[in-house]
Design a protein around this motif. Structure first.
Motif: not given
Length: 106
Positions: A20, A54, A56, A58, A75, A99, A101
């Motif tokens: 990630v 992946r 990610r 926020e 996302f 969040v 991803e």
């Protein structure tokens, strides 16, 4: 235009999840939004982590514009954080965040 910085992005591999990459910041000068700078910065960052599967990010929960931007990049929301991470991993910003991803494919 070669005279000023239009935006910047910062990402790093997650120390806990080896596949990630965490997109820590993606900022565009407010006077230059809508010109594809954010999309171009993301495209560059997305290719810089060949081991990542992946990505990610926020996003502040009340930032509809940012949420739409990231959804447009592929996302999906995977959860919520009641205290979004800050750049200093030992502290939290206290900002409620969504969040998001994205699966990376190379």
């Amino acid at each position: 235009d070669g005279k000023r910085i239009g935006g910047m992005a910062y990402a790093a591999m997650d120390k806990d999840e080896g596949d990630v990459v965490l997109l820590q910041q993606l900022c565009v000068d407010p006077q230059l939004t809508g010109q594809g700078i954010g999309r171009d910065l993301f495209a560059e960052v997305e290719t810089c982590f060949p081991a990542a599967r992946r990505m990610r990010v926020e996003v502040p929960a009340d930032s509809d514009k940012a949420i739409r931007f990231f959804r447009g990049l592929g996302f999906s929301e995977i959860g919520w954080s009641k205290s979004a991470a800050s750049l200093d991993a030992s502290s939290n910003s206290g900002i409620e965040a969504r969040v998001l991803e994205k699966e990376l494919s190379f």
